[in-house]
Design a protein around this motif. Sequence first.
Motif, mmCIF file in Angstrom:
data_model
loop_
_atom_site.group_PDB
_atom_site.id
_atom_site.type_symbol
_atom_site.label_atom_id
_atom_site.label_comp_id
_atom_site.label_asym_id
_atom_site.label_seq_id
_atom_site.Cartn_x
_atom_site.Cartn_y
_atom_site.Cartn_z
ATOM 1 N N SER A 60 65.676 53.049 67.283
ATOM 2 C CA SER A 60 65.789 53.992 66.165
ATOM 3 C C SER A 60 64.704 55.064 66.185
ATOM 4 O O SER A 60 64.867 56.120 65.582
ATOM 5 C CB SER A 60 65.696 53.235 64.836
ATOM 6 O OG SER A 60 64.393 52.705 64.668
ATOM 7 N N GLY A 61 63.585 54.779 66.856
ATOM 8 C CA GLY A 61 62.461 55.695 66.855
ATOM 9 C C GLY A 61 61.416 55.343 65.815
ATOM 10 O O GLY A 61 60.324 55.931 65.795
ATOM 11 N N SER A 62 61.728 54.395 64.922
ATOM 12 C CA SER A 62 60.769 53.947 63.919
ATOM 13 C C SER A 62 60.071 52.670 64.380
ATOM 14 O O SER A 62 60.684 51.819 65.032
ATOM 15 C CB SER A 62 61.469 53.691 62.577
ATOM 16 O OG SER A 62 61.818 54.902 61.963
ATOM 17 N N VAL A 63 58.824 52.548 64.021
ATOM 18 C CA VAL A 63 58.019 51.403 64.441
ATOM 19 C C VAL A 63 58.134 50.274 63.418
ATOM 20 O O VAL A 63 58.013 50.494 62.216
ATOM 21 C CB VAL A 63 56.542 51.807 64.605
ATOM 22 C CG1 VAL A 63 55.687 50.599 64.967
ATOM 23 C CG2 VAL A 63 56.415 52.898 65.665
ATOM 24 N N PHE A 64 58.370 49.051 63.898
ATOM 25 C CA PHE A 64 58.379 47.870 63.058
ATOM 26 C C PHE A 64 58.002 46.668 63.921
ATOM 27 O O PHE A 64 58.037 46.735 65.152
ATOM 28 C CB PHE A 64 59.754 47.656 62.412
ATOM 29 C CG PHE A 64 60.834 47.239 63.372
ATOM 30 C CD1 PHE A 64 61.208 45.904 63.510
ATOM 31 C CD2 PHE A 64 61.473 48.180 64.166
ATOM 32 C CE1 PHE A 64 62.208 45.522 64.404
ATOM 33 C CE2 PHE A 64 62.476 47.812 65.063
ATOM 34 C CZ PHE A 64 62.840 46.471 65.183
ATOM 35 N N ASN A 65 57.654 45.576 63.268
ATOM 36 C CA ASN A 65 57.283 44.354 63.980
ATOM 37 C C ASN A 65 58.490 43.440 64.078
ATOM 38 O O ASN A 65 58.859 42.784 63.092
ATOM 39 C CB ASN A 65 56.145 43.645 63.261
ATOM 40 C CG ASN A 65 55.766 42.333 63.930
ATOM 41 O OD1 ASN A 65 56.142 42.089 65.080
ATOM 42 N ND2 ASN A 65 55.039 41.483 63.219
ATOM 43 N N PRO A 66 59.145 43.342 65.238
ATOM 44 C CA PRO A 66 60.336 42.498 65.362
ATOM 45 C C PRO A 66 60.033 41.017 65.158
ATOM 46 O O PRO A 66 60.946 40.244 64.832
ATOM 47 C CB PRO A 66 60.832 42.778 66.784
ATOM 48 C CG PRO A 66 59.653 43.320 67.509
ATOM 49 C CD PRO A 66 58.831 44.045 66.501
ATOM 50 N N ASN A 67 58.781 40.617 65.339
ATOM 51 C CA ASN A 67 58.430 39.208 65.169
ATOM 52 C C ASN A 67 58.398 38.784 63.700
ATOM 53 O O ASN A 67 58.295 37.595 63.404
ATOM 54 C CB ASN A 67 57.072 38.924 65.811
ATOM 55 C CG ASN A 67 57.111 39.091 67.313
ATOM 56 O OD1 ASN A 67 58.115 38.794 67.955
ATOM 57 N ND2 ASN A 67 56.022 39.596 67.892
ATOM 58 N N GLY A 68 58.499 39.767 62.799
ATOM 59 C CA GLY A 68 58.527 39.438 61.376
ATOM 60 C C GLY A 68 59.903 39.592 60.759
ATOM 61 O O GLY A 68 60.040 39.633 59.532
#
Length: 406
Positions: free
Chosen positions: A328-336
Amino acid sequence: MQIIDGGITASVGFSANGIACGLKKRKKDLALVVSQTPCSFAGSFTTNLVKAAPVLWDQHLVSTSETVQALVVNSGNANACTAAQGEEDTKSMASHVAALLSLQAEQVLVCSTGVIGVPLPMDKVLTGIDLCAKGLATGREAASDAAQAICTTDTFTKEVAVSLTIEGKTVHIGGMAKGSGMIHPNMATMLSFITTDAVIQKDVLQTLLGSSIIDTYNMISVDGDTSTNDTVLVLANGMSKTASLSPSHPEWESFTKAFLYVHTELAKAIVRDGEGAGKFLEVTVQGAKDKQTAQTLARSVITSNLVKTAFFGSDANWGRILCAMGYSGSVFNPNGLDLFFSSSKGTIQVVEQGVPVAFDEKLAKTILLEREVTTTARLQDGEGEGTAWGCDLSYEYVRINGDYRS
């Protein structure tokens, strides 16, 4: 706020009509909306570099005119990619309406929708405007006729109306929209028209419309295409006789909630009528670092063709959702990440803290077979939340668009 039965004529002082003038076979294809008094107004338009002639006309009016008093819309022909002739035809439509109603051409908004690249048969259009003007009315049937006349591949009309009390007086907001295919954020391929008898200045209304679009029409997708004619217009004639509404008014929040509700319901109705759609999909992202990130992630999921086809097959293929979020181009933590599917048949979790969990495939199938399915992605990055709406992608979509011109 009270939801009422109505559409574009729900607001006091607005009349409408919709007739068949011959642009489409045996269907209504020309609508007219008129206010008793001049209206402040606001507009938002397609981001496509290729803009239809009516879009250019309306953009000019938004920039230069203080008030308008009428709106004319044809379906069956987009008047797009028609060069100077298209611009002249748009002006002719506005001028013809103005002459009938004793207005100036610059007080008449114009919209078109339909096939691109074909000149308007102006003899039919102008004769149709004459007929349409003679049948203007303020009732429920008039609103319904207008809503029918703006449709193209739509399978049902899209109308909504609400009322609320401000300063002890009743204020109405009503609207109609069309849209089924070529639907994608920024904005969707659609027309949406809102009337209100609220008292509100043009600059305030334009700001309110801009903020409302971010959470409504910019959060829907059917097929990833953005057209040449996308337009949202709002007309406010002030006939409720309240004080002028603005952020400093004590009941501003009540009005903005009602205003947002009308746009949200019209946007969702467009998705429900997506070409060939079998499912209405809602994707909510919670716990993102901010609202913009959440909305970007939700839009990425809802616009993914692989996600859409998985829902068409009622397949709990959660990996496609994570993939869409990841690009998507947005940063997030997939581990959460926690991920859930839900419908009227229940809720099932398929990912916990970024790790797949064992789930009942049969129950998942049962949940996803429903016509309305919600996907909830919960992150642990902040308080941002965003919701997007879309539909599945079916064989029927290809059939409809394979022979659209015929």
